[in-house]
Motif scaffolding. Structure first.
Motif, PDB file in Angstrom:
ATOM      1  N   GLU A 242      42.247  37.812  42.729  1.00 40.52           N
ATOM      2  CA  GLU A 242      41.118  37.154  42.087  1.00 40.52           C
ATOM      3  C   GLU A 242      40.484  38.024  41.001  1.00 40.52           C
ATOM      4  O   GLU A 242      40.041  37.529  39.981  1.00 40.52           O
ATOM      5  CB  GLU A 242      40.053  36.787  43.124  1.00 40.52           C
ATOM      6  CG  GLU A 242      40.507  35.752  44.142  1.00 40.52           C
ATOM      7  CD  GLU A 242      39.413  35.384  45.116  1.00 40.52           C
ATOM      8  OE1 GLU A 242      38.343  36.037  45.084  1.00 40.52           O
ATOM      9  OE2 GLU A 242      39.611  34.445  45.909  1.00 40.52           O
ATOM     10  N   LYS A 243      40.451  39.331  41.239  1.00 40.79           N
ATOM     11  CA  LYS A 243      39.828  40.239  40.278  1.00 40.79           C
ATOM     12  C   LYS A 243      40.406  41.635  40.431  1.00 40.79           C
ATOM     13  O   LYS A 243      41.093  41.949  41.415  1.00 40.79           O
ATOM     14  CB  LYS A 243      38.315  40.273  40.484  1.00 40.79           C
ATOM     15  CG  LYS A 243      37.888  40.783  41.857  1.00 40.79           C
ATOM     16  CD  LYS A 243      36.378  40.759  41.996  1.00 40.79           C
ATOM     17  CE  LYS A 243      35.948  41.297  43.367  1.00 40.79           C
ATOM     18  NZ  LYS A 243      34.478  41.303  43.503  1.00 40.79           N
TER      19      LYS A 243
ATOM     20  N   LYS B 166      34.635  32.902  39.200  1.00 41.86           N
ATOM     21  CA  LYS B 166      35.227  34.244  39.057  1.00 41.86           C
ATOM     22  C   LYS B 166      35.357  34.650  37.587  1.00 41.86           C
ATOM     23  O   LYS B 166      36.346  35.255  37.167  1.00 41.86           O
ATOM     24  CB  LYS B 166      36.585  34.307  39.752  1.00 41.86           C
ATOM     25  CG  LYS B 166      36.503  34.010  41.248  1.00 41.86           C
ATOM     26  CD  LYS B 166      37.866  34.042  41.907  1.00 41.86           C
ATOM     27  CE  LYS B 166      37.744  33.818  43.408  1.00 41.86           C
ATOM     28  NZ  LYS B 166      37.177  32.506  43.756  1.00 41.86           N
TER      29      LYS B 166
ATOM     30  N   ARG C 161      39.491  38.848  34.149  1.00 42.37           N
ATOM     31  CA  ARG C 161      39.116  38.968  35.557  1.00 42.37           C
ATOM     32  C   ARG C 161      39.041  40.449  35.954  1.00 42.37           C
ATOM     33  O   ARG C 161      39.331  40.825  37.076  1.00 42.37           O
ATOM     34  CB  ARG C 161      40.116  38.239  36.445  1.00 42.37           C
ATOM     35  CG  ARG C 161      40.162  36.735  36.206  1.00 42.37           C
ATOM     36  CD  ARG C 161      40.998  36.029  37.244  1.00 42.37           C
ATOM     37  NE  ARG C 161      42.401  36.414  37.162  1.00 42.37           N
ATOM     38  CZ  ARG C 161      43.278  36.203  38.144  1.00 42.37           C
ATOM     39  NH1 ARG C 161      42.876  35.648  39.274  1.00 42.37           N
ATOM     40  NH2 ARG C 161      44.545  36.549  38.001  1.00 42.37           N
TER      41      ARG C 161
END
Length: 511
Positions: free
Chosen positions: A413-414, A161, A331
């Motif tokens: 996560e992002k 990621k 991210r």
């Protein structure tokens, strides 16, 4: 170039080998082997050993033993210097080897430490990080470091990621994203791994003048001070400072074109022509005034004492300081479009900021991304008209004024979006997107001095026309000060002015 490399490697005292493991079918196999063989041709101390493997990687061996340095990629482009320095550092050479105090901190790190840095060969910030961590691996046998080219290892980048470079992982944990200097990286490793108990004494040094900051202002101040025959030290995170993040410089009078990296090298080279004590990779953390003495404590624990101090610590990128920003840096939240823009090819991004830097970033990103949304807090863009005209001519750009960023939105996560408020209607909406580039200007790096000298509301150190602050013997120059127009050439002039003022005050008995 081969002739130059032969000269650089002439002083090697150990035997080195590039231990290559590469798949016979790998599309970059030929490029890697040609590069390494060309380097090896420049010294009888360097050889290449090739074994068939699954991917593409090579380790650096010293006298048949692993150095802890590995490259998973072809170190061309900006990383070619990293390859050369890896060899020199392993031999105890290279201008990037820090001074004794910093080396002792690296050697005191608890291990084992396994470091992995994901890079882009077009990134101008990545080599500093790669070279710093490679140097640490040569100083501490419990540290290993591998550079990973994200373009060659795309599946791994996606699995980890990674959305910004350089991204540094320590034993699988992301600890750093973006520009970083030796001292900053070392501090993060010390925080994660701890250090061995040592009995190193506290170093105390006395100078005539201490200059805090190694950018254009600090370097000019150091040179002018040294030319007056004074005992001078420069304390800095890194020589060059913010300049190193500038790709192209075209307004240095008499120098039609240069780069930030080259200018930083030139500043260091010029300072080394004089007896200047350059203390790099540390910060001033505490300042005490006792009579005429100014006592500075650094992040390495040193105590530096002088009657005169010139503060030239510059400025750094401002952050939005909204929920989600810190969590998603690397991210989806980025500050350097040149380095991180390629990760958003074909994606939708926002640029927050309508000044020159923001509009230049939006123009650059529009050539990579499917869509660029520009968000400006004020009711009009602040960039030069020529940049505004260029931006408005692009078909995949939208611009929103009176837009206040409220939150960076992500899925854990992002980044998945940005929440903004219309300052005219108070309507709050979420714009779905893949990345956010923050371009809202610079903030003065005056932290350690704010309790000592007068500063204005934005944190700039207040100075008079001669760079004097509210405390006799403390001066400020460049972007950290209230001087108008934050330009390299102005900072250089201000650094020289501060040095001349400090010398004049010394002659008059003020300091």
């Amino acid at each position: 170039m081969k002739n130059q490399l032969s000269g650089i490697f002439a002083g090697l005292t150990n035997e080195y080998m590039f231990d290559v493991q590469v798949s016979p079918e790998h599309e970059n196999r030929k490029e890697l082997l040609e590069l390494l063989n060309d380097v090896a041709d420049c010294s009888d101390k360097i050889s290449v050993q090739v074994t068939d493997g699954e991917g593409l990687e090579f380790s650096l061996l010293k006298n048949g033993e692993k150095t802890g340095i590995k490259f998973r990629g072809v170190p061309n482009g900006h990383e070619f210097t990293s390859l050369l320095l890896a060899l020199l550092n392993s031999d105890g050479k290279g201008k990037n080897i820090p001074d004794e105090s910093i080396c002792n901190r690296v050697k005191a790190l608890n291990g084992p430490v396994k470091l992995t840095t994901y890079v882009s060969l077009t990134c101008t910030n990545c080599p500093d990080v790669v070279q710093a961590l490679n140097a640490m691996a040569t100083l501490n046998p419990e540290i290993t470091h591998e550079m990973v080219d994200g373009a060659i290892n795309q599946e791994e980048v996606e699995a980890m990621k990674v959305q910004g470079v350089p991204s540094v992982f320590a034993d699988g944990k992301l600890i750093h994203v973006g520009r970083g200097d030796f001292g900053e990286l070392l501090g993060k490793l010390e925080a994660q791994y701890g250090v061995k108990e040592t009995d190193l004494p506290v170093v105390e040094k006395n100078y005539d003048v201490i200059i805090v900051g190694g950018g254009p202002a600090g370097s000019a101040a150091a040179i002018y001070t040294a030319r007056k025959g004074l005992n001078v030290a420069v304390v800095a995170d890194r020589v060059g400072g913010q300049v190193k993040e500038t790709v192209g410089i075209e307004n240095m009078i008499s120098v039609p074109q240069t780069t930030g990296q080259q200018l930083a090298l030139d500043l260091m080279s010029h300072m080394k022509d004089y007896p200047i004590d350059i203390l790099e990779h540390r910060r001033v953390e505490n300042v005490v005034v006792e009579g005429r003495d100014k006592i500075l404590t650094t992040s390495t624990g040193e105590k530096l004492i002088a009657p005169a101090v010139i503060v030239a610590t510059g400025a750094s990128w401002r952050r939005l300081n909204v929920p989600g920003e810190a969590e998603y840096i690397g991210r989806g939240v980025a500050f350097c479009p040149h380095c991180d823009g390629p990760f958003y090819k074909g994606k939708h991004v926002a640029v927050v900021g309508g000044g020159n830097s923001g509009i230049e970033a939006a123009i650059d990103l529009a050539g990579i991304c499917s869509k660029v949304t520009v968000l400006e807090f004020a009711d009009a863009l602040k960039a030069d008209q020529v940049l505004q005209d260029k931006l408005r001519s692009l078909p995949n750009v939208e611009i929103f004024m009176n837009s206040q960023t409220m939150e960076v939105v992500g899925n854990g996560e992002k980044v998945t979006g940005i929440r903004v408020k219309d300052r005219q209607t108070d309507e709050v909406r979420t714009i779905g997107l893949d990345g956010i580039f923050v371009q809202i200007g610079l903030a003065a790096n005056s932290g350690a001095f704010r309790e000592v000298v007068d500063t204005n509301r934005p944190g700039e150190i207040v100075i008079d026309s001669h760079c004097r602050t509210s405390v006799p013997g403390i001066y400020a120059a460049g972007d950290v000060s209230t001087v108008p127009y934050k330009q390299i050439i102005i900072s250089m002039g201000e650094g020289a002015k501060a040095a001349l003022t400090a010398f004049e005050d010394r002659m008059r008995g003020i300091v």
